[in-house]
Design a protein around this motif. Structure first.
Motif, PDB file in Angstrom:
ATOM      1  N   SER A 125      84.375 -25.824 -38.561  1.00 13.21           N
ATOM      2  CA  SER A 125      83.989 -24.768 -38.224  1.00 13.21           C
ATOM      3  C   SER A 125      84.208 -24.237 -36.788  1.00 13.21           C
ATOM      4  CB  SER A 125      82.539 -24.816 -38.708  1.00 13.21           C
ATOM      5  OG  SER A 125      81.653 -25.823 -38.139  1.00 13.21           O
ATOM      6  N   ILE A 241      84.944 -15.500 -47.030  1.00 13.78           N
ATOM      7  CA  ILE A 241      83.757 -15.482 -46.340  1.00 13.78           C
ATOM      8  C   ILE A 241      82.724 -15.184 -47.112  1.00 13.78           C
ATOM      9  CG2 ILE A 241      82.741 -15.075 -44.077  1.00 13.78           C
ATOM     10  CD1 ILE A 241      85.318 -15.175 -42.776  1.00 13.78           C
ATOM     11  N   PHE A 245      74.569 -14.963 -50.372  1.00 14.22           N
ATOM     12  CA  PHE A 245      74.673 -15.725 -51.520  1.00 14.22           C
ATOM     13  C   PHE A 245      73.255 -15.150 -52.215  1.00 14.22           C
ATOM     14  CE2 PHE A 245      76.697 -18.248 -48.450  1.00 14.22           C
ATOM     15  CZ  PHE A 245      77.538 -18.989 -49.135  1.00 14.22           C
TER      16      PHE A 245
HETATM   17  C1  LIG Z   1      72.867 -33.734 -40.976  1.00 16.15           C
HETATM   18  C2  LIG Z   1      73.541 -33.296 -42.431  1.00 16.15           C
HETATM   19  C3  LIG Z   1      73.036 -33.390 -43.615  1.00 16.15           C
HETATM   20  C4  LIG Z   1      73.929 -33.299 -44.799  1.00 16.15           C
HETATM   21  N1  LIG Z   1      73.132 -33.208 -45.932  1.00 16.15           N
HETATM   22  C5  LIG Z   1      73.601 -32.868 -46.847  1.00 16.15           C
HETATM   23  C6  LIG Z   1      73.046 -32.818 -48.395  1.00 16.15           C
HETATM   24  O1  LIG Z   1      71.979 -33.305 -48.392  1.00 16.15           O
HETATM   25  N2  LIG Z   1      73.560 -32.492 -49.501  1.00 16.15           N
HETATM   26  C7  LIG Z   1      74.952 -32.022 -49.467  1.00 16.15           C
HETATM   27  O2  LIG Z   1      75.252 -31.656 -50.677  1.00 16.15           O
HETATM   28  N3  LIG Z   1      75.774 -31.857 -48.088  1.00 16.15           N
HETATM   29  C8  LIG Z   1      75.057 -32.274 -46.904  1.00 16.15           C
HETATM   30  N4  LIG Z   1      75.678 -32.349 -45.822  1.00 16.15           N
HETATM   31  C9  LIG Z   1      77.262 -31.944 -45.918  1.00 16.15           C
HETATM   32  C10 LIG Z   1      77.159 -30.432 -45.793  1.00 16.15           C
HETATM   33  O3  LIG Z   1      77.104 -30.212 -47.112  1.00 16.15           O
HETATM   34  C11 LIG Z   1      78.492 -29.855 -45.069  1.00 16.15           C
HETATM   35  O4  LIG Z   1      78.468 -30.192 -43.606  1.00 16.15           O
HETATM   36  C12 LIG Z   1      78.492 -28.404 -45.084  1.00 16.15           C
HETATM   37  O5  LIG Z   1      79.986 -28.038 -44.625  1.00 16.15           O
HETATM   38  C13 LIG Z   1      77.504 -27.730 -44.108  1.00 16.15           C
HETATM   39  O6  LIG Z   1      77.537 -26.277 -44.048  1.00 16.15           O
HETATM   40  P1  LIG Z   1      77.450 -25.584 -42.705  1.00 16.15           P
HETATM   41  O7  LIG Z   1      77.646 -23.993 -43.472  1.00 16.15           O
HETATM   42  O8  LIG Z   1      76.507 -26.021 -41.756  1.00 16.15           O
HETATM   43  O9  LIG Z   1      78.776 -25.974 -42.022  1.00 16.15           O
HETATM   44  P2  LIG Z   1      79.952 -24.913 -41.010  1.00 16.15           P
HETATM   45  O10 LIG Z   1      80.364 -26.305 -40.169  1.00 16.15           O
HETATM   46  O11 LIG Z   1      79.416 -24.041 -40.798  1.00 16.15           O
HETATM   47  O12 LIG Z   1      81.116 -24.839 -42.142  1.00 16.15           O
HETATM   48  C14 LIG Z   1      81.888 -25.860 -42.770  1.00 16.15           C
HETATM   49  C15 LIG Z   1      82.796 -25.057 -43.674  1.00 16.15           C
HETATM   50  O13 LIG Z   1      82.191 -24.181 -44.727  1.00 16.15           O
HETATM   51  C16 LIG Z   1      82.916 -22.989 -45.068  1.00 16.15           C
HETATM   52  N5  LIG Z   1      81.720 -21.993 -44.785  1.00 16.15           N
HETATM   53  C17 LIG Z   1      80.566 -22.164 -44.239  1.00 16.15           C
HETATM   54  N6  LIG Z   1      79.710 -21.150 -44.506  1.00 16.15           N
HETATM   55  C18 LIG Z   1      80.624 -20.339 -45.062  1.00 16.15           C
HETATM   56  C19 LIG Z   1      80.363 -18.972 -45.703  1.00 16.15           C
HETATM   57  N7  LIG Z   1      79.410 -18.358 -45.407  1.00 16.15           N
HETATM   58  N8  LIG Z   1      81.748 -18.459 -46.239  1.00 16.15           N
HETATM   59  C20 LIG Z   1      82.764 -19.363 -46.255  1.00 16.15           C
HETATM   60  N9  LIG Z   1      82.939 -20.510 -45.720  1.00 16.15           N
HETATM   61  C21 LIG Z   1      81.905 -20.947 -45.154  1.00 16.15           C
HETATM   62  C22 LIG Z   1      83.811 -23.185 -43.972  1.00 16.15           C
HETATM   63  O14 LIG Z   1      85.144 -23.507 -44.601  1.00 16.15           O
HETATM   64  C23 LIG Z   1      83.425 -24.076 -42.802  1.00 16.15           C
HETATM   65  O15 LIG Z   1      84.595 -24.669 -42.201  1.00 16.15           O
HETATM   66  C24 LIG Z   1      75.139 -32.838 -44.623  1.00 16.15           C
HETATM   67  C25 LIG Z   1      75.667 -32.647 -43.238  1.00 16.15           C
HETATM   68  C26 LIG Z   1      75.052 -32.910 -42.140  1.00 16.15           C
HETATM   69  C27 LIG Z   1      75.544 -32.766 -40.677  1.00 16.15           C
END
Ligand SMILES: Cc1cc2nc3c(=O)[nH]c(=O)nc-3n(C[C@H](O)[C@H](O)[C@H](O)COP(=O)(O)OP(=O)(O)OC[C@H]3O[C@@H](n4cnc5c(N)ncnc54)[C@H](O)[C@@H]3O)c2cc1C
Length: 500
Positions: A125, A241, A245
């Motif tokens: 990201s 994007i 949701f």
């Molecule tokens: C501490 C921690 C706990 C976790 N626990 C779980 C869990 O319990 N269950 C599980 O399934 N996963 C878990 N994960 C993994 C998690 O699903 C991924 O890290 C996910 O990418 C986090 O989403 P984010 O929006 O915070 O990520 P970001 O870093 O913001 O985005 C990651 C990617 O997601 C896409 N993205 C994000 N938001 C959008 C949007 N609105 N539209 C289009 N693309 C978007 C983009 O491609 C981006 O590169 C965990 C991760 C961490 C770090």
């Protein structure tokens, strides 16, 4: 919540040049110098100050350039290992800003990173020298208790959703750490404490607003753009994007029985084997994550992280066999509010810590696998290491593998090997050790979760994340993002071969 139909041409026009200027909410100074940026193909180009200023002035949110107030905070993500510096950060306040940012990126062929909650473990990201489209200001959640629906902004965090829905006696599937972004988690699948009752987070979606690579704002649902709706439920950020949701909600009063059951490492072999047999028959309402970890003080231990959300009247009977798996060092499982469980790991998973994770799916905890995990955890020379086995099964498996883009149903666990540290000086030892150990664990896995360890997955292996759904996803990637504008993800390259 009433369904809306978007007027695509009007929405697309929002991003066009000629929009009234001067309505940006913050006093960000006008852009006066040309800006060097990188394209998706890795070439450096110069954007004229006038073009960048035109982009900035038309945003309702902010455009941050290096050196601007707020830039240093905005570029940070959860995993402190990724210290990247985008040339431009568009802090969007709504779908119109996202349309504008996508149009600008496409027109200049920019490298684009999309930031939801910022929890990408592999740093997808944030990018060096490209455009970061930042959704972190779009965190609103609106609950419709009558229809049992919640509409969440594209940058909402899991805790935002829990906190808004639970007061209405409603819940949906989220993950286990409350500061994780719902956007990335949901688009990649989304496992959490109630997934065995209700299915994955992506299974809860009823409708999603998506800005596609051509700058159109589309509704994706079972009846509108249904192919896109299929693709974004497990296909990650490949297709556009998501600016909001809509999730289905389920009645739940928040009462749970949960907490930690800790066994000494000497009991772990028999406890994990016994656990696997018991859990294979567990009811939908019971979620237990086994974790081999290091206790404060350095001793290794097996922790069962328990969450029972259904059948609480017979909780003691349901949990008794797990308590008998060994002689617990600590039994802290009892009545608790669900939100307490959903936030119990927020501090351990410290924002800004330096994390390295390898993962894959495993169906069962065989003798061989358990023995291998114990050897690895017992001989680890690095201090903060854990092998976690978050469970799935039950309702997750009752959805057909091709009903959504999420393919890896029918496996009982994820297997995650994780190290973490606070200082850059620790990285080499942590990363080196995890890399050296992973091959022996990886041979027990089948496929991997698109939401985890992408940074080192060669393109040829990305299709393993999508299994038998890959070919259909490739066709839809070519339809919705033929130029691969959205490439920082478990990327389906539109130029990729259609068959292995
Ligand atoms: C501490 C921690 C706990 C976790 N626990 C779980 C869990 O319990 N269950 C599980 O399934 N996963 C878990 N994960 C993994 C998690 O699903 C991924 O890290 C996910 O990418 C986090 O989403 P984010 O929006 O915070 O990520 P970001 O870093 O913001 O985005 C990651 C990617 O997601 C896409 N993205 C994000 N938001 C959008 C949007 N609105 N539209 C289009 N693309 C978007 C983009 O491609 C981006 O590169 C965990 C991760 C961490 C770090």
């Amino acid at each position: 919540m009433k369904r809306r139909t978007f007027c695509v041409s009007a929405a697309a026009a929002i991003g066009a040049a000629g929009i009234p200027h001067g309505w940006a909410f913050a006093a960000v100074s006008a852009v006066s110098a040309d800006v060097t940026v990188v394209t998706g193909d890795g070439n450096n180009i110069l954007l004229s100050a006038a073009d960048v200023e035109d982009f900035r002035a038309g945003l309702r949110g902010q455009l941050l350039l290096r050196g601007a107030a707020g830039y240093e905070d905005a570029r940070k993500i959860f995993n402190g290992m990724f210290d990247r510096r985008p040339a431009l950060i568009a802090r969007c306040l709504g779908a119109a800003d996202v349309v504008r940012a996508v149009n600008f990126a496409r027109a200049h062929e920019l490298l684009v990173a999309v930031r939801g909650g910022g929890h990408s473990l592999s740093g997808q990201s944030v990018c060096d020298d490209g455009l970061m489209i930042d959704l972190s200001l779009m965190r609103s959640v609106r609950v419709d208790p009558t229809e049992r629906l919640a509409r969440a902004g594209g940058g909402a965090l899991l805790g935002d959703i829990d906190r808004e829905t639970l007061p209405f006696g409603l819940v949906t599937t989220t993950g286990t750490v409350s500061h994780t972004g719902a956007g990335g988690l949901t688009l990649g699948g989304g496992f959490g404490r109630v997934a065995r009752r209700f299915g994955l987070a992506c299974d809860q979606l009823t409708s999603v607003d998506v800005v596609t690579a051509d700058g159109k704002l589309l509704e994706a649902s079972a009846t509108e753009n249904s192919d896109l709706f299929w693709a974004i439920r497990g296909g990650g950020g490949n297709f556009g994007i998501a600016t909001s949701f809509e999730y289905r909600l389920h009645p739940f009063d928040g009462r749970a029985v949960g907490g930690h059951l800790v066994f000494p490492i000497e009991h772990a072999q028999s406890a994990l084997r016994g656990f696997d047999e018991l859990f294979d028959r567990a009811p939908d309402g019971l979620w237990i994550e086994p974790i081999l970890t290091t206790l404060p003080g350095g001793a290794r231990a097996l922790v069962l992280d328990v969450c029972l959300t259904d059948g609480l009247d017979s909780a003691d009977a349901a949990l008794a066999p797990y308590r008998r798996l060994g002689k617990p060092l600590k039994d802290a499982v009892g009545p608790v509010h669900y939100v307490q469980l959903q936030t119990q790991d927020d501090e351990r998973a410290r924002i800004g810590g330096r994390y390295y994770t390898k993962s894959g799916f495993v169906d069962r905890l065989s003798d061989d696998l358990v023995g291998t995990m114990l050897e690895i955890i017992g001989s680890a020379p690095v201090p903060r290491v854990r092998i976690a086995m978050p469970p799935k099964g039950a309702a997750v498996d009752r959805v057909a593998r091709d009903a959504t883009a999420f393919w890896h149903r029918g496996v009982l666990y994820s297997l995650l090997l994780q190290t973490s540290g606070d200082e850059p000086a620790e990285d080499a030892a942590n990363v080196g050790w995890a890399r050296s150990q992973w091959p022996v664990l990886e041979k027990f896995t089948a496929g991997f979760y698109a939401n985890t360890n992408l940074s080192e997955i060669p393109t040829a292996r990305v299709r393993e994340a999508y299994g038998g759904n890959y070919e259909r996803l490739l066709t839809l990637k070519r339809k919705y993002d033929p130029v691969n504008l959205f490439r920082l993800n478990a990327n389906i390259d539109p130029k990729g071969a259609a068959a292995v």
